[in-house]
Each structure stands twice: as structure tokens, then as C-alpha cells.
Design a protein around this motif. Structure first.
Motif, PDB file in Angstrom:
ATOM      1  N   GLN A   1      42.339 -28.617 130.449  1.00 13.95           N
ATOM      2  CA  GLN A   1      41.606 -28.262 129.249  1.00 13.95           C
ATOM      3  C   GLN A   1      40.138 -27.992 129.542  1.00 13.95           C
ATOM      4  O   GLN A   1      39.306 -28.138 130.256  1.00 13.95           O
ATOM      5  CB  GLN A   1      41.181 -29.356 128.368  1.00 13.95           C
ATOM      6  CG  GLN A   1      40.916 -29.824 127.021  1.00 13.95           C
ATOM      7  CD  GLN A   1      40.807 -30.741 126.833  1.00 13.95           C
ATOM      8  OE1 GLN A   1      41.232 -31.639 127.458  1.00 13.95           O
ATOM      9  NE2 GLN A   1      41.058 -31.437 125.347  1.00 13.95           N
TER      10      GLN A   1
ATOM     11  N   ASN B   1      41.842 -24.183 119.441  1.00 16.34           N
ATOM     12  CA  ASN B   1      40.915 -24.865 119.305  1.00 16.34           C
ATOM     13  C   ASN B   1      40.614 -26.727 120.308  1.00 16.34           C
ATOM     14  O   ASN B   1      39.585 -26.587 120.566  1.00 16.34           O
ATOM     15  CB  ASN B   1      40.239 -24.979 117.611  1.00 16.34           C
ATOM     16  CG  ASN B   1      40.224 -23.761 117.019  1.00 16.34           C
ATOM     17  OD1 ASN B   1      39.184 -23.095 117.808  1.00 16.34           O
ATOM     18  ND2 ASN B   1      40.793 -23.567 116.159  1.00 16.34           N
ATOM     19  N   TYR B   2      42.191 -26.723 120.387  1.00 18.65           N
ATOM     20  CA  TYR B   2      41.903 -28.457 120.647  1.00 18.65           C
ATOM     21  C   TYR B   2      43.374 -28.525 121.109  1.00 18.65           C
ATOM     22  O   TYR B   2      44.243 -27.806 121.080  1.00 18.65           O
ATOM     23  CB  TYR B   2      42.088 -29.106 119.204  1.00 18.65           C
ATOM     24  CG  TYR B   2      41.973 -31.278 120.132  1.00 18.65           C
ATOM     25  CD1 TYR B   2      41.070 -31.723 120.921  1.00 18.65           C
ATOM     26  CD2 TYR B   2      43.296 -31.173 119.730  1.00 18.65           C
ATOM     27  CE1 TYR B   2      41.373 -32.610 120.926  1.00 18.65           C
ATOM     28  CE2 TYR B   2      43.816 -32.449 120.350  1.00 18.65           C
ATOM     29  CZ  TYR B   2      43.378 -32.965 121.260  1.00 18.65           C
ATOM     30  OH  TYR B   2      42.756 -34.534 121.286  1.00 18.65           O
ATOM     31  N   VAL B   3      43.636 -29.044 121.997  1.00 14.29           N
ATOM     32  CA  VAL B   3      45.014 -29.499 122.694  1.00 14.29           C
ATOM     33  C   VAL B   3      44.375 -31.022 123.399  1.00 14.29           C
ATOM     34  O   VAL B   3      42.963 -31.346 124.645  1.00 14.29           O
ATOM     35  CB  VAL B   3      45.111 -28.043 124.058  1.00 14.29           C
ATOM     36  CG1 VAL B   3      45.568 -27.118 123.669  1.00 14.29           C
ATOM     37  CG2 VAL B   3      44.661 -28.329 125.802  1.00 14.29           C
ATOM     38  N   ASN B   4      45.646 -31.721 123.399  1.00 12.15           N
ATOM     39  CA  ASN B   4      45.834 -33.310 124.535  1.00 12.15           C
ATOM     40  C   ASN B   4      45.799 -32.270 125.080  1.00 12.15           C
ATOM     41  O   ASN B   4      46.510 -31.766 126.042  1.00 12.15           O
ATOM     42  CB  ASN B   4      46.170 -33.409 123.087  1.00 12.15           C
ATOM     43  CG  ASN B   4      48.055 -33.847 123.363  1.00 12.15           C
ATOM     44  OD1 ASN B   4      48.591 -32.608 123.557  1.00 12.15           O
ATOM     45  ND2 ASN B   4      47.936 -35.209 122.653  1.00 12.15           N
ATOM     46  N   LYS B   5      45.709 -33.889 126.534  1.00 13.85           N
ATOM     47  CA  LYS B   5      45.565 -34.034 128.020  1.00 13.85           C
ATOM     48  C   LYS B   5      47.335 -34.049 128.358  1.00 13.85           C
ATOM     49  O   LYS B   5      47.664 -33.528 129.092  1.00 13.85           O
ATOM     50  CB  LYS B   5      45.652 -35.659 127.782  1.00 13.85           C
ATOM     51  CG  LYS B   5      44.107 -35.751 128.214  1.00 13.85           C
ATOM     52  CD  LYS B   5      43.136 -37.436 128.725  1.00 13.85           C
ATOM     53  CE  LYS B   5      42.328 -37.138 128.878  1.00 13.85           C
ATOM     54  NZ  LYS B   5      42.013 -38.621 129.257  1.00 13.85           N
TER      55      LYS B   5
ATOM     56  N   ALA C   1      48.898 -29.393 119.730  1.00 11.20           N
ATOM     57  CA  ALA C   1      47.198 -28.168 120.013  1.00 11.20           C
ATOM     58  C   ALA C   1      46.912 -28.054 118.292  1.00 11.20           C
ATOM     59  O   ALA C   1      47.918 -27.656 117.719  1.00 11.20           O
ATOM     60  CB  ALA C   1      48.359 -27.435 120.908  1.00 11.20           C
TER      61      ALA C   1
ATOM     62  N   ASN D   1      48.624 -38.544 120.251  1.00 14.08           N
ATOM     63  CA  ASN D   1      48.182 -38.072 122.349  1.00 14.08           C
ATOM     64  C   ASN D   1      48.925 -38.674 122.885  1.00 14.08           C
ATOM     65  O   ASN D   1      49.769 -38.363 123.928  1.00 14.08           O
ATOM     66  CB  ASN D   1      46.819 -38.289 122.406  1.00 14.08           C
ATOM     67  CG  ASN D   1      46.117 -37.540 121.390  1.00 14.08           C
ATOM     68  OD1 ASN D   1      45.802 -36.602 121.134  1.00 14.08           O
ATOM     69  ND2 ASN D   1      44.382 -38.027 120.625  1.00 14.08           N
TER      70      ASN D   1
ATOM     71  N   THR E   1      44.993 -25.432 116.480  1.00 16.25           N
ATOM     72  CA  THR E   1      44.248 -23.447 116.021  1.00 16.25           C
ATOM     73  C   THR E   1      43.836 -23.455 114.795  1.00 16.25           C
ATOM     74  O   THR E   1      44.071 -23.834 114.035  1.00 16.25           O
ATOM     75  CB  THR E   1      46.277 -22.769 116.763  1.00 16.25           C
ATOM     76  OG1 THR E   1      46.450 -22.692 115.149  1.00 16.25           O
ATOM     77  CG2 THR E   1      46.839 -22.806 117.820  1.00 16.25           C
TER      78      THR E   1
ATOM     79  N   CYS F   1      48.067 -30.270 128.594  1.00 11.30           N
ATOM     80  CA  CYS F   1      46.918 -29.326 129.471  1.00 11.30           C
ATOM     81  C   CYS F   1      48.592 -30.137 130.848  1.00 11.30           C
ATOM     82  O   CYS F   1      48.764 -29.028 131.642  1.00 11.30           O
ATOM     83  CB  CYS F   1      45.810 -30.215 130.342  1.00 11.30           C
ATOM     84  SG  CYS F   1      45.022 -29.554 128.336  1.00 11.30           S
TER      85      CYS F   1
ATOM     86  N   ASN G   1      35.999 -27.874 127.513  1.00  8.37           N
ATOM     87  CA  ASN G   1      34.811 -27.949 126.308  1.00  8.37           C
ATOM     88  C   ASN G   1      34.293 -27.497 125.870  1.00  8.37           C
ATOM     89  O   ASN G   1      34.062 -26.102 125.586  1.00  8.37           O
ATOM     90  CB  ASN G   1      34.094 -29.423 126.656  1.00  8.37           C
ATOM     91  CG  ASN G   1      34.639 -30.643 127.161  1.00  8.37           C
ATOM     92  OD1 ASN G   1      35.836 -30.790 127.280  1.00  8.37           O
ATOM     93  ND2 ASN G   1      33.830 -31.609 128.585  1.00  8.37           N
TER      94      ASN G   1
ATOM     95  N   GLU H   1      45.965 -41.630 116.083  1.00  9.70           N
ATOM     96  CA  GLU H   1      45.576 -40.595 116.764  1.00  9.70           C
ATOM     97  C   GLU H   1      45.933 -41.201 118.445  1.00  9.70           C
ATOM     98  O   GLU H   1      46.627 -40.182 118.895  1.00  9.70           O
ATOM     99  CB  GLU H   1      43.200 -40.275 116.695  1.00  9.70           C
ATOM    100  CG  GLU H   1      43.881 -39.673 117.891  1.00  9.70           C
ATOM    101  CD  GLU H   1      42.107 -38.801 118.126  1.00  9.70           C
ATOM    102  OE1 GLU H   1      41.695 -37.908 117.936  1.00  9.70           O
ATOM    103  OE2 GLU H   1      40.814 -39.767 117.713  1.00  9.70           O
TER     104      GLU H   1
END
Length: 56
Positions: A54, A40-44, A31, A25, A33, A47, A56, A21
Motif C-alpha cells: 500500500q 484510491n484506497y485499499v485496506n490492509k 477497495a 476493515n 476507486t 493488500c 500513501n 469502519e
């Protein structure tokens, strides 16, 4: 295999997963979905490149 051996194997597997992981990352835009395409989630890195904040 006894309970202690199973726990050790689990911990090793979790460490490997965390390492994968981290590598993903650090090197990729990520991303995740749902079926409708809602994020639902994106990494730094996502962004930073997208210039979004981002939540929470």
C-alpha cells in the motif's frame, strides 16, 4: 439543542462510524476507486490477499 449537546452528538456519531469502519476493515476486502476504476484506497486485508504494498 445547544452547541455542547450538538458536539456530544457529533462525537458519538464519529465513534460509531469509526467502529463500523474498523469492523468492515477487519472482516472484508475493501477497495475504493474513482469513476475510471483507478484505485484510491485499499485496506490492509486487500493488500495481504493481493500481495501488494500500500502506498500513501
Amino acid at each position: 439543542m445547544n452547541e455542547q449537546q450538538a458536539e456530544e452528538k457529533l462525537q458519538i456519531a464519529l465513534k460509531k462510524l469509526k467502529d463500523i469502519e474498523f469492523a468492515l476493515n477487519e472482516s472484508s476486502i475493501v477497495a475504493i476507486t474513482d469513476k475510471r476504476g483507478r484505485i484510491n484506497y485499499v485496506n490492509k486485508k486487500f493488500c495481504t490477499i493481493s500481495n501488494i504494498v500500500q502506498r500513501n
